[in-house]
Write a protein that holds these residues in place. Structure first.
Motif, PDB file in Angstrom:
ATOM      1  N   PHE A   9       0.831  -1.350  -0.103  1.00  0.00           N
ATOM      2  CA  PHE A   9       0.095   0.172  -0.039  1.00  0.00           C
ATOM      3  C   PHE A   9       1.033   1.336  -0.046  1.00  0.00           C
ATOM      4  O   PHE A   9       1.538   1.479   0.769  1.00  0.00           O
ATOM      5  N   LEU A  10       0.825   1.887  -0.821  1.00  0.00           N
ATOM      6  CA  LEU A  10       1.447   3.317  -1.223  1.00  0.00           C
ATOM      7  C   LEU A  10       0.374   4.506  -0.933  1.00  0.00           C
ATOM      8  O   LEU A  10      -0.575   4.182  -1.178  1.00  0.00           O
ATOM      9  N   GLY A  11       0.975   5.665  -0.886  1.00  0.00           N
ATOM     10  CA  GLY A  11       0.147   6.957  -0.743  1.00  0.00           C
ATOM     11  C   GLY A  11       0.782   7.839   0.119  1.00  0.00           C
ATOM     12  O   GLY A  11       1.679   7.422   1.102  1.00  0.00           O
ATOM     13  N   PRO A  12       0.413   9.034   0.088  1.00  0.00           N
ATOM     14  CA  PRO A  12       1.051  10.252   0.850  1.00  0.00           C
ATOM     15  C   PRO A  12       0.394   9.708   2.406  1.00  0.00           C
ATOM     16  O   PRO A  12      -0.440   9.130   2.664  1.00  0.00           O
ATOM     17  N   ILE A 115      -0.380  -0.946  -4.718  1.00  0.00           N
ATOM     18  CA  ILE A 115      -1.809  -0.085  -4.846  1.00  0.00           C
ATOM     19  C   ILE A 115      -1.485   1.337  -4.399  1.00  0.00           C
ATOM     20  O   ILE A 115      -0.992   1.620  -3.069  1.00  0.00           O
ATOM     21  N   ASN A 116      -1.784   2.298  -5.127  1.00  0.00           N
ATOM     22  CA  ASN A 116      -1.442   3.703  -4.656  1.00  0.00           C
ATOM     23  C   ASN A 116      -2.733   4.475  -4.402  1.00  0.00           C
ATOM     24  O   ASN A 116      -3.765   4.555  -5.073  1.00  0.00           O
ATOM     25  N   LEU A 117      -3.084   4.990  -3.145  1.00  0.00           N
ATOM     26  CA  LEU A 117      -4.163   5.661  -2.786  1.00  0.00           C
ATOM     27  C   LEU A 117      -3.995   7.161  -2.872  1.00  0.00           C
ATOM     28  O   LEU A 117      -2.908   7.709  -2.357  1.00  0.00           O
ATOM     29  N   GLU A 118      -4.900   7.683  -3.820  1.00  0.00           N
ATOM     30  CA  GLU A 118      -4.658   9.148  -4.136  1.00  0.00           C
ATOM     31  C   GLU A 118      -5.540   9.901  -3.426  1.00  0.00           C
ATOM     32  O   GLU A 118      -6.781   9.562  -3.408  1.00  0.00           O
ATOM     33  N   LEU A 124      -5.585  15.690   3.099  1.00  0.00           N
ATOM     34  CA  LEU A 124      -4.526  14.864   3.888  1.00  0.00           C
ATOM     35  C   LEU A 124      -4.151  15.700   5.138  1.00  0.00           C
ATOM     36  O   LEU A 124      -4.331  15.338   6.130  1.00  0.00           O
ATOM     37  N   VAL A 125      -4.067  16.972   5.000  1.00  0.00           N
ATOM     38  CA  VAL A 125      -3.670  17.751   6.159  1.00  0.00           C
ATOM     39  C   VAL A 125      -4.658  17.909   7.249  1.00  0.00           C
ATOM     40  O   VAL A 125      -4.495  17.747   8.157  1.00  0.00           O
ATOM     41  N   GLY A 170      -8.710   7.732  -3.001  1.00  0.00           N
ATOM     42  CA  GLY A 170      -8.638   7.352  -1.542  1.00  0.00           C
ATOM     43  C   GLY A 170      -9.558   8.538  -0.808  1.00  0.00           C
ATOM     44  O   GLY A 170      -9.639   8.680   0.454  1.00  0.00           O
ATOM     45  N   THR A 171     -10.277   9.396  -1.907  1.00  0.00           N
ATOM     46  CA  THR A 171     -11.228  10.436  -1.120  1.00  0.00           C
ATOM     47  C   THR A 171     -12.452  10.056  -0.565  1.00  0.00           C
ATOM     48  O   THR A 171     -12.643  10.750   0.335  1.00  0.00           O
ATOM     49  N   PRO A 172     -13.204   9.097  -1.375  1.00  0.00           N
ATOM     50  CA  PRO A 172     -14.493   8.607  -0.617  1.00  0.00           C
ATOM     51  C   PRO A 172     -14.646   8.132   0.612  1.00  0.00           C
ATOM     52  O   PRO A 172     -13.203   8.103   1.292  1.00  0.00           O
TER      53      PRO A 172
END
Ligand code: AP5
Length: 187
Positions: A9-12, A115-118, A124-125, A170-172
């Motif tokens: 799992f990838l993503g900021p 898998i990249n969560l955007e 995010l903040v 990854g927004t919903p």
């Protein structure tokens, strides 16, 4: 030889890696391996590793590779990962990604999917400030996002170039993200 599934799992920071990895780990009955959790536990227990990594974690800097690679090697050699695993927070830079490729080749029993969560920076903040973990203060969040762009974004490109990456919005709300993840996870 049958291949067990490894999910990366990838993503900021704040994109939901940890939350989704935990949910899917329960649903797929495979372990959730979070390097962030492992490091925070070491800090809480004041182990030798914990004392060495505390500075980096609190500042939002990456912990030096040499402190993490053995941790991952040992973890992926344990019995409970035989039918698969979800890695959350590792790899974090390209040298960790190439290390993982070599390790998985050496172990010879896993096929993996990244898998990249955007999620947008604004979201995010907001999420991180709301959570309020020790490293969720404005200064450290800013640094974690910079470190993500400098060091971890190239990992996304690394998997993308090798056609091993799937991106998911990854927004919903949580359950919708979980459903999207289940749709893209290949068996
Ligand atoms: P780590 O623990 O990996 O932190 P991170 O990458 O900054 O990620 P977060 O835990 O902040 O975010 P997440 O994407 O997991 O989101 P979460 O699900 O928690 O690493 C911490 C530190 O350890 C690093 O800075 C570094 O120092 C060190 N480190 C770790 N691994 C390392 C490595 N490999 N190499 C070197 N150093 C390493 O969600 C965040 C919040 O959002 C939660 O409150 C959640 O409830 C909420 N949320 C999640 N999804 C949704 C949604 N869909 N809608 C609304 N809210 C949501």
């Amino acid at each position: 030889m049958s291949h067990a599934k490894g999910l990366i799992f990838l993503g900021p920071p704040g994109s939901g890696k940890g939350t989704q990895a935990q949910l899917l780990s329960e649903q797929l009955t495979i372990p959730h391996i979070s390097t962030g959790e492992m490091l925070r536990e070491a800090i809480t227990k004041k182990t030798k590793l914990g004392k060495r990594v505390q500075y980096y974690v609190n500042k939002g800097e990456l912990v030096p590779d040499e402190l993490l690679l053995n941790l991952i090697r040992e973890r992926l050699n344990q019995d409970d990962v035989q039918s698969g695993w979800i890695l959350d927070g590792f790899p974090r830079n390209v040298s960790q990604a190439t290390f993982l490729d070599k390790l998985l080749l050496e172990l010879g029993k896993f096929s993996e999917q990244a898998i990249n969560l955007e999620v947008s920076d604004n979201q995010l903040v907001k999420r991180l400030l709301l959570r309020g973990r020790e490293d969720d203060n404005e200064e450290t969040i800013r640094r974690r996002l910079e470190v993500y762009r400098e060091k971890t974004k190239p990992v996304i490109d690394y998997y993308q170039q090798q056609c091993r990456l799937t991106s998911v919005d990854g927004t919903p709300p949580l359950e919708r993200v979980t459903a999207s993840l289940k749709e893209v996870i290949t068996t």
